[in-house]
Design a protein around this motif. Structure first.
Motif, PDB file in Angstrom:
ATOM      1  N   ALA A  28       0.838  -1.205   0.000  1.00 15.17           N
ATOM      2  CA  ALA A  28       0.000   0.000   0.000  1.00 15.17           C
ATOM      3  C   ALA A  28       0.871   1.254   0.000  1.00 15.17           C
ATOM      4  CB  ALA A  28      -0.923  -0.003   1.217  1.00 15.17           C
ATOM      5  N   LYS A  29       1.951   1.247   0.801  1.00 16.39           N
ATOM      6  CA  LYS A  29       2.822   2.441   0.859  1.00 16.39           C
ATOM      7  C   LYS A  29       3.574   2.637  -0.450  1.00 16.39           C
ATOM      8  CE  LYS A  29       1.854   4.552   4.440  1.00 16.39           C
ATOM      9  NZ  LYS A  29       1.235   5.872   4.353  1.00 16.39           N
ATOM     10  N   LEU A  30       4.058   1.522  -1.029  1.00 16.66           N
ATOM     11  CA  LEU A  30       4.803   1.655  -2.287  1.00 16.66           C
ATOM     12  C   LEU A  30       3.875   2.166  -3.396  1.00 16.66           C
ATOM     13  CD1 LEU A  30       7.106  -1.517  -2.139  1.00 16.66           C
ATOM     14  CD2 LEU A  30       7.802   0.882  -1.918  1.00 16.66           C
ATOM     15  N   GLY A  55       3.838   5.994  -5.619  1.00 16.72           N
ATOM     16  CA  GLY A  55       3.930   6.060  -7.078  1.00 16.72           C
ATOM     17  C   GLY A  55       4.496   4.824  -7.757  1.00 16.72           C
ATOM     18  N   CYS A  56       4.751   3.747  -7.005  1.00 19.02           N
ATOM     19  CA  CYS A  56       5.206   2.505  -7.645  1.00 19.02           C
ATOM     20  C   CYS A  56       3.994   1.771  -8.218  1.00 19.02           C
ATOM     21  CB  CYS A  56       5.856   1.562  -6.624  1.00 19.02           C
ATOM     22  SG  CYS A  56       7.371   2.185  -5.928  1.00 19.02           S
ATOM     23  N   SER A  57       4.234   0.946  -9.213  1.00 24.53           N
ATOM     24  CA  SER A  57       3.171   0.026  -9.643  1.00 24.53           C
ATOM     25  C   SER A  57       3.343  -1.237  -8.839  1.00 24.53           C
ATOM     26  CB  SER A  57       3.316  -0.326 -11.126  1.00 24.53           C
ATOM     27  OG  SER A  57       3.332   0.842 -11.876  1.00 24.53           O
ATOM     28  N   VAL A  58       2.256  -1.743  -8.283  1.00 26.21           N
ATOM     29  CA  VAL A  58       2.326  -2.969  -7.491  1.00 26.21           C
ATOM     30  C   VAL A  58       1.262  -3.929  -8.028  1.00 26.21           C
ATOM     31  CG1 VAL A  58       2.188  -3.972  -5.178  1.00 26.21           C
ATOM     32  CG2 VAL A  58       3.016  -1.630  -5.450  1.00 26.21           C
ATOM     33  N   GLU A  59       1.710  -5.085  -8.508  1.00 25.86           N
ATOM     34  CA  GLU A  59       0.755  -6.094  -9.005  1.00 25.86           C
ATOM     35  C   GLU A  59       0.826  -7.303  -8.094  1.00 25.86           C
ATOM     36  OE1 GLU A  59       2.252  -6.940 -12.909  1.00 25.86           O
ATOM     37  OE2 GLU A  59       2.100  -4.826 -13.496  1.00 25.86           O
ATOM     38  N   ARG A  71       4.658  -8.084  -7.969  1.00 30.00           N
ATOM     39  CA  ARG A  71       5.598  -7.364  -8.840  1.00 30.00           C
ATOM     40  C   ARG A  71       5.594  -5.881  -8.453  1.00 30.00           C
ATOM     41  NH1 ARG A  71       8.014  -8.195 -13.518  1.00 30.00           N
ATOM     42  NH2 ARG A  71       6.757  -9.995 -14.105  1.00 30.00           N
ATOM     43  N   VAL A  72       6.787  -5.331  -8.261  1.00 30.82           N
ATOM     44  CA  VAL A  72       6.886  -3.900  -7.965  1.00 30.82           C
ATOM     45  C   VAL A  72       7.701  -3.239  -9.071  1.00 30.82           C
ATOM     46  CG1 VAL A  72       7.705  -2.138  -6.345  1.00 30.82           C
ATOM     47  CG2 VAL A  72       6.749  -4.274  -5.476  1.00 30.82           C
ATOM     48  N   ILE A  73       7.126  -2.170  -9.626  1.00 30.82           N
ATOM     49  CA  ILE A  73       7.847  -1.385 -10.629  1.00 30.82           C
ATOM     50  C   ILE A  73       8.071   0.006 -10.024  1.00 30.82           C
ATOM     51  CG2 ILE A  73       7.835  -0.502 -12.997  1.00 30.82           C
ATOM     52  CD1 ILE A  73       5.781  -2.739 -13.671  1.00 30.82           C
ATOM     53  N   GLY A  74       9.334   0.367  -9.912  1.00 32.83           N
ATOM     54  CA  GLY A  74       9.656   1.666  -9.301  1.00 32.83           C
ATOM     55  C   GLY A  74       9.682   2.731 -10.369  1.00 32.83           C
TER      56      GLY A  74
END
Ligand code: EPZ
Length: 430
Positions: free
Chosen positions: A265-267, A271-275, A282-285
């Protein structure tokens, strides 16, 4: 002295497999000696703290067979001592789980006062309160906690503070106490549930783990089991932050996404994408991250063990962030190290105010504890230039194959021993 050298500035990309949870595996190992039958534990992380506890268990006389890197077979039948006080066990926090396990089974235990990462005051009054309420005499003599009784009797224990260690320890002892024990104001971390599940698979009768009240109906004896430890929530969170810090794209595999919700939730918020998938995240920074407010809290709140990694993430996010540490009273010592890397962070008591900078710069820093050490490695990976992280023995206590897993994601990192090897690394990677 071993240290890591990191060349930063490259997004980490790919997949990483998360190991078993250290903080679940430690009490599970202690629980394994509570029966005379054989217990097999799988998905153990191969990290220093786990190996030290296994060693301590074998020094008590238990038969321990390591069946591969992540699997151990333990038989408590041969135990001939209830005293654990070797040198390294003194440096470990989780050594105190031997108190609950030995007291439950043998009604007597002598264990060195626990050490562990220096995060401020780390009291054990709630452990002592719980054991005493179950009928044990608990004394501290010559740096050892000695707990003993003729019989453990179930009781009502209302903890004054929410403690992971005390909740688990009293649960261990109460599993073999006479009658019903009710624990209130308990910790609800995933590892509490994992330990309860493991004990139940040994014949214990524990209900409510993961909620505010745990009810334990004591049983006469426990039996053997085969049990697999849950994935490590904090190792997973560390790699999720690695994606954010390096503006990379990482699929973090073999996780329970529900355990990671506060981190996801914080990521996402910054502004990260979190799937989320069934057993992966998956985290996209993304290049532009924004600041936020974080307050560490007992589960399901934001975990204190992710506070340094998240602070590093916020160190290069836009705007001002605040991080409030509400579990430990001195968990911001690493901020001085981050400042050496160009971070703009001010600490007032248990609050850190972070002013995001464009980029961190490589420096020589010290891993002051396990999570702070991992966070500094992340900082180095996101920084411009070379970072040397000293005292990596702290990191090795809790992260399996950390440099190898990072290398597979494209990181430039190595273990070096001296200045000559540092220069060689710099030359090779320039
Ligand atoms: C466990 O420590 C973890 N360690 C820690 O992980 C983690 O940071 C912590 O729980 C909180 O989640 C292990 O599982 C081995 P607590 P523990 O008892 O059990 C106060 C890591 O990096 N307190 O929940 O020691 C205490 O001072 C490590 O893997 C009392 O006042 O933590 C602290 O402020 C670091 N009296 C707070 O409660 C007590 O009797 C939480 O401590 C016990 C605790």
């Amino acid at each position: 002295m071993e240290r890591y050298i990191v060349k930063g500035g490259r997004p980490l990309e790919g997949e990483v497999e998360i190991s078993g949870a250290k903080n679940a595996a430690l009490p599970i190992l202690a629980a394994a000696i509570m029966t005379d039958e054989t217990v097999v534990i799988e998905n153990l992380p191969d990290v220093k703290d786990i190996n030290v506890l296994i060693d301590a268990i074998s020094k008590l006389g238990a038969t321990v067979v390591r069946e591969g890197r992540h699997r151990v077979k333990i038989s408590g039948k041969t135990i001939n001592s209830v005293c654990a006080d070797n040198e390294y066990i003194k440096k470990m926090r989780a050594s105190y789980y031997l108190l609950g396990a030995l007291l439950g089974k043998y009604k007597k235990a002598e264990v060195s006062m626990p050490g562990g990462c220096n995060l401020g005051t780390r009291a054990i009054d709630q452990h002592i309160k719980g054991f005493t309420l179950l009928g044990a005499d608990v004394n501290i003599e010559y740096g050892k906690i000695i707990a003993q009784t003729k019989e453990l009797k179930g009781n009502h224990v209302f903890f004054d503070t929410v403690s992971v260690g005390a909740t688990i320890n009293i649960m261990l002892a109460a599993a073999l106490a006479k009658g019903m024990t009710i624990l209130e104001n308990v910790a609800k971390e995933p590892h509490i549930v994992d330990v309860a599940n493991m004990l139940n698979s040994m014949g214990a009768n524990i209900k409510g783990a993961g909620t505010d009240v745990i009810r334990i109906k004591g049983v006469e004896k426990l039996h053997g089991t085969e049990y697999s430890v849950i994935p490590d929530q904090i190792e997973a969170g560390t790699f999720m932050c690695a994606a954010a810090v390096t503006r990379g794209n990482i699929l973090v595999k073999n996780v329970i996404p529900k355990h990671l919700e506060a981190i996801s939730a914080k990521l996402y918020e910054i502004g990260c994408s979190v799937e989320e998938y069934d057993d992966a995240v998956r985290v996209i920074g993304n290049t532009k991250l924004s600041g936020t407010q974080i307050k560490t809290l007992p589960y399901p709140g934001f975990p204190t063990d992710m506070q340094p990694q998240m602070t590093v993430t916020l160190a290069t996010a836009g705007g001002i962030s605040t991080v409030i540490e509400s579990i430990f009273d001195n968990r911001f010592k690493y901020v001085d190290e981050l400042t050496l890397m160009g971070a703009k962070i001010k600490v007032e008591g248990n609050v850190a105010v972070v002013e995001g900078v464009e980029m961190l710069k490589g420096a020589q820093v010290n891993a002051l504890d396990l999570r702070a050490g991992a966070a500094l490695v992340l900082a180095g990976l996101g920084a411009d230039g070379f970072t040397v992280v000293e005292d990596i023995h702290f990191i090795q206590r809790g992260y399996e194959d950390f440099p190898l897993k990072l290398t597979k994601l494209g990181a430039t990192i190595a273990v070096v021993n001296d200045e000559k090897e540092i220069q060689k690394f710099k030359f090779k990677t320039a």
